[in-house]
Scaffold this active site. Structure first.
Site, PDB file in Angstrom:
ATOM      1  N   ASP A   9       3.642   2.838 -13.247  1.00  0.00           N
ATOM      2  CA  ASP A   9       3.374   4.294 -13.164  1.00  0.00           C
ATOM      3  C   ASP A   9       4.442   5.126 -12.454  1.00  0.00           C
ATOM      4  O   ASP A   9       4.101   5.994 -11.629  1.00  0.00           O
ATOM      5  CB  ASP A   9       2.022   4.544 -12.473  1.00  0.00           C
ATOM      6  CG  ASP A   9       0.828   4.012 -13.255  1.00  0.00           C
ATOM      7  OD1 ASP A   9       1.047   3.407 -14.323  1.00  0.00           O
ATOM      8  OD2 ASP A   9      -0.317   4.200 -12.813  1.00  0.00           O
ATOM      9  N   LYS A 106      -2.631   3.021 -19.938  1.00  0.00           N
ATOM     10  CA  LYS A 106      -3.965   2.789 -19.360  1.00  0.00           C
ATOM     11  C   LYS A 106      -4.649   4.117 -19.056  1.00  0.00           C
ATOM     12  O   LYS A 106      -3.977   5.134 -18.920  1.00  0.00           O
ATOM     13  CB  LYS A 106      -3.860   1.940 -18.094  1.00  0.00           C
ATOM     14  CG  LYS A 106      -3.154   2.657 -16.973  1.00  0.00           C
ATOM     15  CD  LYS A 106      -2.849   1.718 -15.847  1.00  0.00           C
ATOM     16  CE  LYS A 106      -2.201   2.438 -14.702  1.00  0.00           C
ATOM     17  NZ  LYS A 106      -2.982   3.508 -14.085  1.00  0.00           N
ATOM     18  N   CYS A 151      -3.222   1.341  -8.608  1.00  0.00           N
ATOM     19  CA  CYS A 151      -2.793   0.537  -9.755  1.00  0.00           C
ATOM     20  C   CYS A 151      -2.143  -0.784  -9.353  1.00  0.00           C
ATOM     21  O   CYS A 151      -2.400  -1.816  -9.968  1.00  0.00           O
ATOM     22  CB  CYS A 151      -1.861   1.334 -10.637  1.00  0.00           C
ATOM     23  SG  CYS A 151      -1.670   0.533 -12.214  1.00  0.00           S
TER      24      CYS A 151
HETATM   25  C1  VGL Z   1      -3.763   5.908 -10.291  1.00  0.00           C
HETATM   26  C2  VGL Z   1      -4.777   7.604  -9.154  1.00  0.00           C
HETATM   27  C3  VGL Z   1      -5.190   8.152 -10.338  1.00  0.00           C
HETATM   28  C4  VGL Z   1      -2.951   4.678 -10.273  1.00  0.00           C
HETATM   29  C5  VGL Z   1      -4.192   6.442 -11.478  1.00  0.00           C
HETATM   30  O1  VGL Z   1      -2.718   4.131 -11.356  1.00  0.00           O
HETATM   31  O2  VGL Z   1      -2.520   4.228  -9.184  1.00  0.00           O
HETATM   32  N1  VGL Z   1      -4.064   6.492  -9.125  1.00  0.00           N
HETATM   33  N2  VGL Z   1      -4.889   7.576 -11.496  1.00  0.00           N
END
Ligand code: VGL
Ligand code: ZN
Length: 212
Positions: A9, A106, A151
């Site tokens: 990410d 995802k 994540c």
């Molecule tokens: C995530 C917050 C919101 C992550 C994803 O993948 O770490 N954190 N959406």
């Protein structure tokens, strides 16, 4: 044992200037780029939400970081982030994307969030990463990226449960830290579950042959 680097990410919205900035999220990118140059197999993930996603506070007019109940359990509400096909969902421009062989998406289901890059939070659907790794014969994963306490944590725990050997490169990760010690707790949980936590300098010391 065949290894891969999993870059989690590194998207504009998780970096300063984005919608859900992880403090200092962009500062790990040089370390990640060095790792990318080092590993023969690099896989990246993207948080990839449809507009009006269940994790967006705007959808239910509640404050950000409040918890709601969903059919799959508690869910934290976030600002709208990583909306599919928007700037915020693009990789950060400083990330060396050329060597990324495969991208895993995802959080694509409108009604189910996904912190792990293997399963959605309801554990109903797989993202396809497990299948991809199996087909490629990869049994060992090195993780870096954002966010340590979401994540990176949940992907590590799922990977361990699926039988992968995992190593988290601590200085190449940053956390959201809704509570100040969330990232430290995440690392401890990974170690307690059988993962390794190391610094990127320990990798460069191993020599490239060690990663094949
Ligand atoms: C995530 C917050 C919101 C992550 C994803 O993948 O770490 N954190 N959406
Ligand atoms: Zn998200």
């Amino acid at each position: 044992m065949k290894s891969a680097l999993l870059v989690v990410d590194i998207q504009n919205d998780f970096c300063p200037g984005g919608a859900l900035p992880v403090p200092q999220g962009d500062l790990i990118i040089p370390a990640i780029n060095s790792l990318i140059a080092f590993f023969p197999e690099v896989i990246a993930t993207k948080d990839w939400h449809p507009p009006g996603h269940i994790s967006f506070a705007s959808r239910c007019a509640k404050p950000v970081m409040e918890m709601i109940e969903t059919p799959y359990g508690p869910q934290i509400l976030w600002p709208d982030h990583c909306v599919q096909e928007t700037w915020g969902a693009e990789f950060h421009p400083a990330l060396a994307t050329d060597a990324i062989k495969h991208v895993v998406y995802k959080g694509t289901h409108p009604e189910i969030d996904s912190y792990s890059t293997f399963f959605d939070n309801a554990r109903r659907q797989q993202t396809g990463l497990h299948r991809y790794l199996q087909d490629a014969g990869i049994t060992e994963l090195y993780l870096c990226g954002l966010a340590t306490d979401y994540c990176v944590l949940y992907s590590s725990l799922d990977a361990l449960e699926l039988g992968y050997s995992i190593t988290v490169i601590e200085n190449a990760c940053r956390g959201v830290n809704v509570a100040p010690d969330d990232s430290a707790k995440a690392m401890q949980k990974i170690v307690d579950s059988g993962g390794r936590v190391i610094a990127s300098t320990q990798i460069h010391g191993q020599g490239k042959e060690g990663m094949r």
